[in-house]
Design a protein around this motif. Sequence first.
Motif, PDB file in Angstrom:
ATOM      1  N   LEU A  25      60.662  69.172  44.157  1.00 45.55           N
ATOM      2  CA  LEU A  25      61.864  68.355  44.303  1.00 45.55           C
ATOM      3  C   LEU A  25      62.557  68.769  45.597  1.00 45.55           C
ATOM      4  CD1 LEU A  25      63.050  68.948  40.666  1.00 45.55           C
ATOM      5  CD2 LEU A  25      62.182  66.793  41.535  1.00 45.55           C
ATOM      6  N   VAL A  26      62.843  67.792  46.450  1.00 42.35           N
ATOM      7  CA  VAL A  26      63.527  68.073  47.712  1.00 42.35           C
ATOM      8  C   VAL A  26      64.892  67.395  47.657  1.00 42.35           C
ATOM      9  CG1 VAL A  26      63.449  67.833  50.225  1.00 42.35           C
ATOM     10  CG2 VAL A  26      61.326  68.192  48.945  1.00 42.35           C
ATOM     11  N   LEU A  27      65.935  68.226  47.619  1.00 42.86           N
ATOM     12  CA  LEU A  27      67.291  67.719  47.526  1.00 42.86           C
ATOM     13  C   LEU A  27      67.925  67.792  48.909  1.00 42.86           C
ATOM     14  CD1 LEU A  27      69.795  68.399  44.756  1.00 42.86           C
ATOM     15  CD2 LEU A  27      70.493  68.827  47.092  1.00 42.86           C
ATOM     16  N   MET A  48      68.706  72.101  38.273  1.00 47.74           N
ATOM     17  CA  MET A  48      69.916  71.984  37.460  1.00 47.74           C
ATOM     18  C   MET A  48      70.727  73.281  37.504  1.00 47.74           C
ATOM     19  SD  MET A  48      70.045  68.898  36.663  1.00 47.74           S
ATOM     20  CE  MET A  48      71.568  69.015  35.721  1.00 47.74           C
ATOM     21  N   GLU A  49      70.063  74.411  37.564  1.00 48.38           N
ATOM     22  CA  GLU A  49      70.756  75.697  37.685  1.00 48.38           C
ATOM     23  C   GLU A  49      71.531  75.740  39.003  1.00 48.38           C
ATOM     24  OE1 GLU A  49      72.271  79.034  36.347  1.00 48.38           O
ATOM     25  OE2 GLU A  49      70.927  77.783  35.155  1.00 48.38           O
ATOM     26  N   TRP A  50      70.882  75.291  40.089  1.00 49.29           N
ATOM     27  CA  TRP A  50      71.557  75.215  41.393  1.00 49.29           C
ATOM     28  C   TRP A  50      72.771  74.283  41.301  1.00 49.29           C
ATOM     29  CZ3 TRP A  50      72.404  70.857  44.358  1.00 49.29           C
ATOM     30  CH2 TRP A  50      72.947  71.077  45.621  1.00 49.29           C
ATOM     31  N   PHE A  55      78.166  72.625  41.808  1.00 50.42           N
ATOM     32  CA  PHE A  55      79.225  71.745  41.310  1.00 50.42           C
ATOM     33  C   PHE A  55      79.920  72.383  40.109  1.00 50.42           C
ATOM     34  CE2 PHE A  55      76.199  68.813  43.325  1.00 50.42           C
ATOM     35  CZ  PHE A  55      77.030  68.222  44.249  1.00 50.42           C
ATOM     36  N   ALA A  56      80.335  73.634  40.267  1.00 52.57           N
ATOM     37  CA  ALA A  56      81.055  74.304  39.179  1.00 52.57           C
ATOM     38  C   ALA A  56      82.240  73.426  38.773  1.00 52.57           C
ATOM     39  CB  ALA A  56      81.517  75.677  39.638  1.00 52.57           C
ATOM     40  N   LYS A  57      82.300  73.113  37.489  1.00 48.05           N
ATOM     41  CA  LYS A  57      83.280  72.129  37.013  1.00 48.05           C
ATOM     42  C   LYS A  57      84.706  72.523  37.371  1.00 48.05           C
ATOM     43  CE  LYS A  57      83.882  68.959  33.268  1.00 48.05           C
ATOM     44  NZ  LYS A  57      83.475  68.533  31.964  1.00 48.05           N
ATOM     45  N   GLU A  58      85.037  73.813  37.262  1.00 46.42           N
ATOM     46  CA  GLU A  58      86.414  74.240  37.529  1.00 46.42           C
ATOM     47  C   GLU A  58      86.776  74.172  39.007  1.00 46.42           C
ATOM     48  OE1 GLU A  58      83.585  77.636  37.225  1.00 46.42           O
ATOM     49  OE2 GLU A  58      84.164  76.035  35.852  1.00 46.42           O
ATOM     50  N   LYS A  59      85.770  74.109  39.892  1.00 48.95           N
ATOM     51  CA  LYS A  59      86.046  74.039  41.336  1.00 48.95           C
ATOM     52  C   LYS A  59      85.778  72.652  41.910  1.00 48.95           C
ATOM     53  CE  LYS A  59      84.640  78.811  42.105  1.00 48.95           C
ATOM     54  NZ  LYS A  59      83.506  79.597  42.554  1.00 48.95           N
TER      55      LYS A  59
END
Length: 77
Positions: A25-27, A48-50, A55-59
């Motif tokens: 997968l190339v993002l 998904m871990e990345w 995209f940490a929800k709180e930030k």
Amino acid sequence: MMKKHQIYKRDNWNMMTVEVQGRQLVLREISDQWGEETHHFISRPEMMEWAKNRFAKEKFDGTDEEWQSIMDALKSV
């Protein structure tokens, strides 16, 4: 055959795509602040871990709906 998924696109300078190239997968993340960043993943769980860190929800600078839409788009790749 390569399959390209658009995760989000705000304008020509702020977007993210994921290309499925065989098992890899190339993002690509393009932003007006950072330019283009490319990330290579060998599995969806790794991507998904990345994403959870990136995209940490709180930030996250946006609405819960925007955050959920990005996560859902990544999960559907």
